[in-house]
Write a protein that holds these residues in place. Structure first.
Motif, short mmCIF file in Angstrom:
data_model
loop_
_atom_site.label_atom_id
_atom_site.label_comp_id
_atom_site.label_asym_id
_atom_site.label_seq_id
_atom_site.Cartn_x
_atom_site.Cartn_y
_atom_site.Cartn_z
N LEU A 1 43.77 47.72 45.63
CA LEU A 1 43.67 48.40 44.35
C LEU A 1 43.18 49.82 44.54
O LEU A 1 42.41 50.11 45.48
CB LEU A 1 42.70 47.65 43.42
N LEU B 1 34.41 44.85 43.20
CA LEU B 1 35.45 44.51 42.23
C LEU B 1 34.83 44.29 40.85
O LEU B 1 33.69 43.83 40.72
CB LEU B 1 36.17 43.23 42.65
N PRO C 1 37.77 47.91 46.04
CA PRO C 1 39.15 47.86 45.54
C PRO C 1 40.18 47.98 46.66
O PRO C 1 41.21 47.32 46.64
CB PRO C 1 39.20 49.04 44.57
N GLU D 1 41.69 38.14 37.46
CA GLU D 1 43.15 38.24 37.59
C GLU D 1 43.61 37.71 38.94
O GLU D 1 44.61 36.99 39.03
CB GLU D 1 43.59 39.69 37.42
N ARG D 2 42.88 38.04 40.00
CA ARG D 2 43.27 37.59 41.33
C ARG D 2 43.11 36.09 41.50
O ARG D 2 43.87 35.44 42.22
CB ARG D 2 42.43 38.31 42.40
N SER E 1 40.85 53.02 44.06
CA SER E 1 39.41 53.10 43.81
C SER E 1 39.11 53.67 42.44
O SER E 1 38.32 53.11 41.68
CB SER E 1 38.74 53.95 44.89
N GLU F 1 39.04 42.12 37.54
CA GLU F 1 39.91 42.13 38.71
C GLU F 1 39.80 40.81 39.48
O GLU F 1 40.81 40.29 39.98
CB GLU F 1 39.55 43.32 39.60
#
Length: 297
Positions: free
Chosen positions: A32, A43, A27, A50-51, A34, A47
């Motif tokens: 992000l 990840l 993360p 989304e990225r 942790s 996540e």
């Protein structure tokens, strides 16, 4: 590669590789927190989704092998989200069945090994074109049969510009590589193949300025090219037959074959005549009367 050995089997397919790359990212690597509730250091699928700008379900299907042909746009987004190196990004494209994009310009250099092979072909007419059909090398046979290209400007040495002249009426530019007429047996098929070559080149060299300008000019200035380009049709080069209207020996019928050097996308065009034919005799006469030397570029 670190992180991949944790998966069963030795065949790392597309899904397993994406999962391995996802799990090796912490993360903190992507900014992000942790958090204490994480069961693994990598990840989460949510996540990554989304990225990359895709759905979680699509990431699941990719990793499980239920989706195996992501688009180039999705692959590019995944490569950025996974923080892949240039080599890893290229590998991801190839696993997805795609040609990796190239940030470099179209190469105009003829490798020394290819150069040596071409110089040993003997009594044939040979020329080499870059990925955008820019003429970059020719042998004495080509100059004898079609005229010396060194007398032409660089703009006149592009085969796509020759086949799709820009302008209308008296304003059409005279862009010809050959110094005299060359009649093509199947012009429509040849046009489709050239447009397809340029379409593939834009995928291989998306940032090449010369190629982008060529496409812009041909699309704006030639209705036939614009129509074929918009159609999205893809065609392949096959053996073609041409007739060269040579001013000294008369018409010479030749077979035209296009070979491709995969690493550099160079197109090697070879013109040959049928053994024992009158066309072979005419070709030899053009060579006998030629004193030109091929450029060394």
């Amino acid at each position: 590669m670190e992180g991949m050995a944790t998966h069963e089997g030795i065949d790392m397919g597309l899904g397993a590789t994406i999962r391995a790359w996802r799990e090796r990212l912490s993360p903190a690597d992507v900014g992000l927190p942790s958090g204490r509730s994480r069961r693994a250091a990598g990840l989460r699928r949510e996540e990554l989704a989304e990225r990359a700008g895709v759905s979680v379900d699509y990431v699941v299907r990719l990793e499980q092998g239920r989706s195996t042909a992501p688009s180039a746009q999705v692959v590019a987004s995944l490569a950025r989200a996974l923080q892949l190196t240039a080599v890893e990004r290229e590998h991801l494209y190839r696993m997805a069945g795609l040609v990796p994009p190239n940030d470099e310009p179209i190469p105009d250099h003829l490798p020394s090994g290819v150069h040596r092979v071409l110089n040993r072909l003997g009594d044939v007419a040979v020329a080499v074109f870059a990925a955008d059909w820019q003429l970059i090398w020719w042998n004495p046979g080509w100059a004898a049969l079609l005229g010396d290209p060194s007398a032409k400007s660089p703009e006149q040495r592009n085969f796509a510009r020759e086949r799709f002249p820009v302008g209308s009426g008296d304003g059409v530019r005279d862009v010809r590589i050959a110094s005299w007429p060359v009649l093509v047996r199947n012009g429509e098929a040849s046009d489709l193949a050239i447009v397809s070559d340029l379409r593939r080149a834009t995928g291989r060299y998306p940032h090449d300025v010369r190629l982008a300008e060529l496409i812009r000019q041909l699309t704006a200035g030639n209705a036939t090219f614009a129509r074929l380009w918009a159609s999205g049709t893809v065609a392949a080069h096959r053996e073609d037959r041409k007739t060269v209207e040579h001013p000294e020996v008369g018409p010479v019928e030749v077979d035209c074959d296009v070979l491709t050097d995969g690493d550099s996308d160079l197109k090697i065009v070879i013109l040959t005549t049928a053994p024992g034919s009158s066309d072979e005799t005419k070709l030899r006469r053009t060579l006998a009367g030629d004193s030109l030397r091929a450029p060394t570029g």
